[in-house]
Design an enzyme around this catalytic site. Structure first.
Site, PDB file in Angstrom:
ATOM      1  N   GLY A   1      11.106 -29.456  -4.502  1.00 40.50           N
ATOM      2  CA  GLY A   1      10.937 -30.267  -3.307  1.00 40.50           C
ATOM      3  C   GLY A   1       9.896 -29.664  -2.395  1.00 40.50           C
ATOM      4  N   SER A   2      10.034 -29.930  -1.127  1.00 44.98           N
ATOM      5  CA  SER A   2       9.055 -29.473  -0.148  1.00 44.98           C
ATOM      6  C   SER A   2       9.223 -27.988   0.147  1.00 44.98           C
ATOM      7  CB  SER A   2       9.211 -30.260   1.152  1.00 44.98           C
ATOM      8  OG  SER A   2      10.445 -29.924   1.786  1.00 44.98           O
TER       9      SER A   2
ATOM     10  N   GLY B   1      12.593 -25.443   0.567  1.00 36.86           N
ATOM     11  CA  GLY B   1      12.718 -24.104  -0.002  1.00 36.86           C
ATOM     12  C   GLY B   1      13.030 -23.056   1.046  1.00 36.86           C
TER      13      GLY B   1
ATOM     14  N   GLU C   1      10.482 -24.590  -6.970  1.00 33.59           N
ATOM     15  CA  GLU C   1       9.244 -25.313  -7.271  1.00 33.59           C
ATOM     16  C   GLU C   1       8.946 -26.187  -6.054  1.00 33.59           C
ATOM     17  OE1 GLU C   1       7.404 -24.703  -9.671  1.00 33.59           O
ATOM     18  OE2 GLU C   1       8.621 -23.923 -11.304  1.00 33.59           O
TER      19      GLU C   1
ATOM     20  N   CYS D   1       3.478 -32.936  -7.016  1.00 33.54           N
ATOM     21  CA  CYS D   1       3.234 -31.618  -6.428  1.00 33.54           C
ATOM     22  C   CYS D   1       1.903 -31.053  -6.920  1.00 33.54           C
ATOM     23  CB  CYS D   1       4.381 -30.663  -6.754  1.00 33.54           C
ATOM     24  SG  CYS D   1       4.733 -30.508  -8.504  1.00 33.54           S
TER      25      CYS D   1
END
Length: 502
Positions: A235-236, A240, A257, A291
């Site tokens: 995700g963003s 994280g 990730e 991404c």
């Protein structure tokens, strides 16, 4: 209002797998194609203790199953994915808005990952090391780790889970999957197919794979649970930063990730036809919602005008529309918030002195509430704060450069470090870009774009991109625990480093 054709399409895809009827009180799912309701799934309070307990009980059984037999389950799952590829790929496109060929490609990625994991089930190798002590042997063994939590994003609603689940299952670990609340139907479909594979395989413990649907707090509960040995979260960067301290605080493992602000350098010797094709897909594919989407393009000043003109023409001619229609290359943004972010970035670019080509809203017949935009090429004089941020839409910032060292320095001057590429036919430039003084990303390519990674290599990035690695290479090690073993087959007991203790 329920979209009759898309909802019927989804129900047909779920035929035999128990798609819940749209109903109030559950998690309502809207297709970004036209913004209308296509289905719903239960979304009550998740009892994470109960889910993890089931997974932990499954782990105690599954870890004792020989790895090749665990691989057989994944093999059966891959076979079912092949059988249902068209249906699942179409569901992905309906639910997250990517064009149909990309939806099918995502299922193919899952199939490829299953093939990889099945082979891996007979290759979970450890090392042997020479001991300094006579009559001793040293080696390492790899054992199943425990319960794996997986949090996925809307843009790859199935493949990223498969990267994790295929490896976790052959490594001996159960999986609890928290999908994006925007794409839960795809998760339910994937789970239904896996349950069918489990029934075929037989002797698979209950709770080996679970899907937990709900808002952000469900992901936090998964991160906080002390019996979740590994949390893999995609995700963003903001997500994280929120989750990582929670996992670290209990000494759990975290595989992140996160975002990417990916760059490409086009050198004077580049094959411009090849570069142009790579740029267009990398910047506009999935409507810029990958991404690994190309967001920053550094073009040598000697070819800037030529390439820029071709880029504008290519972007202006891209077919934007319903992703299920043949010929469409750019589907919708996921929702209105994504559109607002897209427009705000373009407005800021103009305020920063940028020249915007494209980026406008596109009206699509029969999709009045879909958020469709023309991919934008934005000429920037310098790498402003805006350019250094990741914006999740099809905006490509284009900048000039004079020498490769300066271009690499500018490329690396962002907090993200996921994917990168260089187009050149100069061998020295290639090697420089791939060296320690070149790209600082986890993925560095030459003469291909930054997106579209194969599963055979480990996927992931550095810096604010999280540092995690998933899919191929030796990424499997994240899902196992390593033990170093020393065996003394002599009649003596010498100590290491020559220590004497009598």
């Amino acid at each position: 209002m329920l979209h009759p054709s898309l909802a019927a399409d989804v129900a047909c895809l779920f035929d035999g797998f128990g798609l819940p009827e749209p109903a109030s009180g559950g998690l309502l799912v809207h297709s970004p194609i036209d913004g209308r309701l296509i289905g719903a799934c239960p979304s009550g309070e998740v009892d994470m203790d109960e889910a993890v307990s089931r997974a932990r009980t499954a782990f105690l059984q599954w870890r004792l199953v020989p790895a090749p037999r665990r691989g057989d389950l994944v093999r059966r799952y891959g076979a079912l994915l092949r059988q249902h590829k068209e249906a699942l790929g179409r569901l992905i496109s309906i639910e997250c808005g990517k064009i149909l060929s990309e939806g099918l490609g995502e299922v193919q990625e899952m199939i490829d990952m299953c093939d990889f994991a099945v082979g891996l089930s007979r290759q979970l190798y450890g090392l042997t090391m020479s001991s300094e002590r006579p009559g001793h042997r040293m080696m390492e063994t790899w054992h199943p780790l425990g319960v794996c939590g997986v949090i996925t994003a809307f843009n790859f609603p199935a493949a990223v889970w498969a990267w994790n689940a295929a490896l976790a299952l052959v490594c001996g670990d159960p999986v609890i999957w928290k999908p994006s609340s925007r794409t839960p139907l795809t998760a339910l479909a994937c789970q239904a197919l896996l349950e069918a594979a489990m029934e075929e395989a037989g002797e698979v413990p209950d709770g080996l794979s679970q899907v937990v649907v709900g808002p952000t707090r469900v992901g936090r509960a998964l991160a906080d649970h002390p019996d979740v040995a590994l949390l893999s979260a995609t995700g963003s960067t903001a997500m994280g930063r929120s989750l990582a301290p929670r996992v670290a605080g209990r000494f759990g493992r975290c595989l992140l990730e996160l975002g990417g602000n990916n760059g490409m350098i086009v050198a004077p010797s580049a094959d411009l036809e090849l570069a142009l094709r790579a740029i267009v897909f990398a910047a506009a594919g999935t409507a810029g919602q990958r991404c690994t989407t190309l967001r920053r393009l550094f073009v040598h000043e000697s070819i800037y005008a030529q390439l820029q003109a071709r880029l504008q023409a290519a972007f202006a001619s891209l077919p934007v529309g319903n992703p299920l229609d043949a010929g469409t290359l750019v589907g919708p943004l996921i929702d209105g918030a994504a559109f607002d972010s897209h427009r705000a970035a373009l407005d800021q670019a103009v305020s920063d002195g940028g020249v915007v080509h494209g980026g406008e809203r596109v009206a699509v017949a029969d999709c009045p509430d879909g958020h469709y935009v023309r991919p934008a090429v934005v000429e920037m004089a310098g790498q402003t704060a805006l350019v250094r941020q990741e914006n999740f839409s099809p905006i490509l910032y284009v900048l000039r450069y004079r020498n490769l060292d300066a271009a690499i320095a500018a490329h690396n001057a962002v907090r993200q470090g996921l994917s990168s590429s260089l187009f050149t036919t100069d061998l020295r430039e290639m090697e420089h870009f791939l060296s320690a003084s070149g790209s600082d990303c986890g993925i560095a390519n030459v003469n291909i774009g930054p997106s579209g990674a194969e599963i055979g290599g480990a996927f992931g990035g550095e810096k604010d991109s999280g540092g995690g690695r998933e899919a191929g290479s030796d990424a499997w090690r994240a899902y196992m625990r390593r033990a170093t073993n020393t065996i003394n087959y002599s009649g003596d007991l010498p100590l290491a480093q020559g220590v004497r203790f009598v």
